[in-house]
Design a protein around this motif. Structure first.
Motif, PDB file in Angstrom:
ATOM      1  N   GLU A  89     106.267  49.425  62.118  1.00  0.00           N
ATOM      2  CA  GLU A  89     105.816  48.037  62.048  1.00  0.00           C
ATOM      3  C   GLU A  89     106.997  47.096  62.208  1.00  0.00           C
ATOM      4  OE1 GLU A  89     102.800  45.454  59.229  1.00  0.00           O
ATOM      5  OE2 GLU A  89     103.835  47.150  58.364  1.00  0.00           O
ATOM      6  N   VAL A  90     106.800  46.041  62.999  1.00  0.00           N
ATOM      7  CA  VAL A  90     107.838  45.022  63.163  1.00  0.00           C
ATOM      8  C   VAL A  90     107.205  43.655  62.914  1.00  0.00           C
ATOM      9  CG1 VAL A  90     107.536  44.874  65.695  1.00  0.00           C
ATOM     10  CG2 VAL A  90     109.697  44.133  64.644  1.00  0.00           C
ATOM     11  N   LYS A  91     107.907  42.834  62.112  1.00  0.00           N
ATOM     12  CA  LYS A  91     107.430  41.488  61.785  1.00  0.00           C
ATOM     13  C   LYS A  91     108.550  40.498  62.065  1.00  0.00           C
ATOM     14  CE  LYS A  91     104.490  42.981  57.957  1.00  0.00           C
ATOM     15  NZ  LYS A  91     104.252  42.919  56.520  1.00  0.00           N
ATOM     16  N   ALA A  92     108.166  39.350  62.565  1.00  0.00           N
ATOM     17  CA  ALA A  92     109.142  38.286  62.814  1.00  0.00           C
ATOM     18  C   ALA A  92     109.656  37.720  61.498  1.00  0.00           C
ATOM     19  CB  ALA A  92     108.508  37.182  63.649  1.00  0.00           C
ATOM     20  N   THR A  93     110.951  37.388  61.487  1.00  0.00           N
ATOM     21  CA  THR A  93     111.566  36.680  60.361  1.00  0.00           C
ATOM     22  C   THR A  93     112.232  35.425  60.920  1.00  0.00           C
ATOM     23  OG1 THR A  93     113.707  37.782  60.567  1.00  0.00           O
ATOM     24  CG2 THR A  93     112.038  38.879  59.185  1.00  0.00           C
ATOM     25  N   ASP A  94     112.787  34.605  60.047  1.00  0.00           N
ATOM     26  CA  ASP A  94     113.471  33.391  60.505  1.00  0.00           C
ATOM     27  C   ASP A  94     114.686  33.708  61.369  1.00  0.00           C
ATOM     28  OD1 ASP A  94     111.642  31.832  59.172  1.00  0.00           O
ATOM     29  OD2 ASP A  94     112.926  31.534  57.408  1.00  0.00           O
ATOM     30  N   THR A  95     115.277  34.890  61.162  1.00  0.00           N
ATOM     31  CA  THR A  95     116.505  35.233  61.879  1.00  0.00           C
ATOM     32  C   THR A  95     116.344  36.386  62.874  1.00  0.00           C
ATOM     33  OG1 THR A  95     117.157  36.700  60.078  1.00  0.00           O
ATOM     34  CG2 THR A  95     117.979  34.419  60.001  1.00  0.00           C
ATOM     35  N   GLY A  96     115.109  36.881  63.050  1.00  0.00           N
ATOM     36  CA  GLY A  96     114.888  37.994  63.967  1.00  0.00           C
ATOM     37  C   GLY A  96     113.654  38.786  63.584  1.00  0.00           C
ATOM     38  N   SER A  97     113.882  39.989  63.041  1.00  0.00           N
ATOM     39  CA  SER A  97     112.764  40.878  62.710  1.00  0.00           C
ATOM     40  C   SER A  97     113.043  41.716  61.474  1.00  0.00           C
ATOM     41  CB  SER A  97     112.502  41.864  63.858  1.00  0.00           C
ATOM     42  OG  SER A  97     112.252  41.228  65.057  1.00  0.00           O
ATOM     43  N   GLU A  98     111.962  42.181  60.875  1.00  0.00           N
ATOM     44  CA  GLU A  98     112.017  43.204  59.842  1.00  0.00           C
ATOM     45  C   GLU A  98     111.248  44.402  60.384  1.00  0.00           C
ATOM     46  OE1 GLU A  98     111.458  42.672  55.330  1.00  0.00           O
ATOM     47  OE2 GLU A  98     109.497  43.389  56.049  1.00  0.00           O
ATOM     48  N   ILE A  99     111.888  45.560  60.364  1.00  0.00           N
ATOM     49  CA  ILE A  99     111.298  46.786  60.889  1.00  0.00           C
ATOM     50  C   ILE A  99     111.069  47.737  59.726  1.00  0.00           C
ATOM     51  CG2 ILE A  99     111.625  48.749  62.441  1.00  0.00           C
ATOM     52  CD1 ILE A  99     113.785  46.980  63.878  1.00  0.00           C
ATOM     53  N   THR A 100     109.846  48.255  59.627  1.00  0.00           N
ATOM     54  CA  THR A 100     109.521  49.227  58.595  1.00  0.00           C
ATOM     55  C   THR A 100     108.922  50.460  59.255  1.00  0.00           C
ATOM     56  OG1 THR A 100     109.106  47.489  56.963  1.00  0.00           O
ATOM     57  CG2 THR A 100     108.184  49.662  56.486  1.00  0.00           C
ATOM     58  N   VAL A 101     109.416  51.617  58.845  1.00  0.00           N
ATOM     59  CA  VAL A 101     108.863  52.887  59.311  1.00  0.00           C
ATOM     60  C   VAL A 101     108.459  53.685  58.079  1.00  0.00           C
ATOM     61  CG1 VAL A 101     109.320  55.043  60.544  1.00  0.00           C
ATOM     62  CG2 VAL A 101     110.240  52.879  61.420  1.00  0.00           C
ATOM     63  N   ARG A 102     107.185  54.103  58.081  1.00  0.00           N
ATOM     64  CA  ARG A 102     106.646  54.896  56.974  1.00  0.00           C
ATOM     65  C   ARG A 102     106.253  56.265  57.511  1.00  0.00           C
ATOM     66  NH1 ARG A 102     104.348  49.986  57.074  1.00  0.00           N
ATOM     67  NH2 ARG A 102     104.858  48.581  55.386  1.00  0.00           N
ATOM     68  N   THR A 103     106.679  57.295  56.825  1.00  0.00           N
ATOM     69  CA  THR A 103     106.355  58.665  57.213  1.00  0.00           C
ATOM     70  C   THR A 103     105.514  59.296  56.115  1.00  0.00           C
ATOM     71  OG1 THR A 103     108.457  58.849  58.403  1.00  0.00           O
ATOM     72  CG2 THR A 103     107.340  60.909  57.847  1.00  0.00           C
ATOM     73  N   ILE A 113     108.961  70.287  53.808  1.00  0.00           N
ATOM     74  CA  ILE A 113     109.216  69.919  55.203  1.00  0.00           C
ATOM     75  C   ILE A 113     109.410  68.414  55.354  1.00  0.00           C
ATOM     76  CG2 ILE A 113     108.184  69.910  57.519  1.00  0.00           C
ATOM     77  CD1 ILE A 113     106.869  72.623  56.649  1.00  0.00           C
ATOM     78  N   GLY A 114     108.725  67.620  54.536  1.00  0.00           N
ATOM     79  CA  GLY A 114     108.797  66.158  54.621  1.00  0.00           C
ATOM     80  C   GLY A 114     110.212  65.612  54.623  1.00  0.00           C
ATOM     81  N   PRO A 115     111.079  66.037  53.685  1.00  0.00           N
ATOM     82  CA  PRO A 115     112.443  65.511  53.695  1.00  0.00           C
ATOM     83  C   PRO A 115     113.200  65.834  54.995  1.00  0.00           C
ATOM     84  CG  PRO A 115     111.957  66.478  51.564  1.00  0.00           C
ATOM     85  CD  PRO A 115     110.801  66.824  52.476  1.00  0.00           C
ATOM     86  N   MET A 116     112.904  66.975  55.603  1.00  0.00           N
ATOM     87  CA  MET A 116     113.544  67.310  56.882  1.00  0.00           C
ATOM     88  C   MET A 116     113.025  66.405  57.990  1.00  0.00           C
ATOM     89  SD  MET A 116     113.853  71.464  56.841  1.00  0.00           S
ATOM     90  CE  MET A 116     112.248  71.852  56.165  1.00  0.00           C
ATOM     91  N   VAL A 117     111.721  66.111  57.952  1.00  0.00           N
ATOM     92  CA  VAL A 117     111.111  65.237  58.956  1.00  0.00           C
ATOM     93  C   VAL A 117     111.719  63.840  58.873  1.00  0.00           C
ATOM     94  CG1 VAL A 117     108.957  64.089  59.624  1.00  0.00           C
ATOM     95  CG2 VAL A 117     108.947  66.525  59.057  1.00  0.00           C
ATOM     96  N   ALA A 118     111.911  63.339  57.657  1.00  0.00           N
ATOM     97  CA  ALA A 118     112.393  61.965  57.458  1.00  0.00           C
ATOM     98  C   ALA A 118     113.917  61.844  57.431  1.00  0.00           C
ATOM     99  CB  ALA A 118     111.817  61.410  56.152  1.00  0.00           C
ATOM    100  N   ALA A 119     114.628  62.958  57.475  1.00  0.00           N
ATOM    101  CA  ALA A 119     116.089  62.939  57.307  1.00  0.00           C
ATOM    102  C   ALA A 119     116.807  62.032  58.300  1.00  0.00           C
ATOM    103  CB  ALA A 119     116.651  64.358  57.393  1.00  0.00           C
ATOM    104  N   ASP A 120     116.343  61.987  59.544  1.00  0.00           N
ATOM    105  CA  ASP A 120     117.011  61.178  60.564  1.00  0.00           C
ATOM    106  C   ASP A 120     116.497  59.746  60.638  1.00  0.00           C
ATOM    107  OD1 ASP A 120     118.834  63.091  61.422  1.00  0.00           O
ATOM    108  OD2 ASP A 120     117.459  63.938  62.912  1.00  0.00           O
TER     109      ASP A 120
END
Length: 137
Positions: A89-103, A113-120
């Motif tokens: 997800e990306v949302k506009a901010t006053d100075t650019g964007s906020e990016i959130t990734v949820r796994t 396995i989850g911690p290996m998937v999210a490690a990078d």
């Protein structure tokens, strides 16, 4: 069993700059260190399917479950009984964007396995921001 991870970063890049990278599956390997290549059948739209080749030569089929152009996409990777949802997800901010990734990883062994998937994920977000801001890596 399930595992969840969330990471958020801010950038001076616009949501359009971030979206341009996300919607170009051919560039995913440039910012996601766990991806070697991606092939998508059709356009970057809900229901489109493809294959991610992960490090180690592992082919992971995926489907774009949600695509909200310029704002969000959710992909689902299925590997046997293991299901991995990655919500971008990306949302506009006053100075650019906020990016959130949820796994979210579910199925047998998800907690292992989850911690290996999210490690990078932190590295991927950092590289994505650098590319979106058009900075040399």
């Amino acid at each position: 069993m399930s595992f969840e991870y969330e990471g958020t970063v801010t950038t001076t890049a616009s949501p359009a700059d971030v979206w341009a990278l996300w919607s170009d599956v051919g560039s995913w390997h440039c910012w996601d260190p766990s991806v070697q290549q991606v092939a998508l059948e059709g356009h970057f739209a809900e229901g489109a399917a493809g294959t991610m080749t992960l490090n180690g030569g592992i082919d992971a089929p995926f489907v774009l479950e949600i695509v909200e152009p310029g704002a969000r996409f959710l992909d689902r990777v299925t590997m046997g009984e293991l299901v991995i949802h990655i919500d971008h997800e990306v949302k506009a901010t006053d100075t650019g964007s906020e990016i959130t990734v949820r796994t979210h990883v579910s199925g047998p062994g998800a907690k292992d396995i989850g911690p290996m998937v999210a490690a990078d994920s932190p590295k991927a977000l950092e590289a994505l921001v650098q590319m979106a801001e058009k900075k040399p890596a």
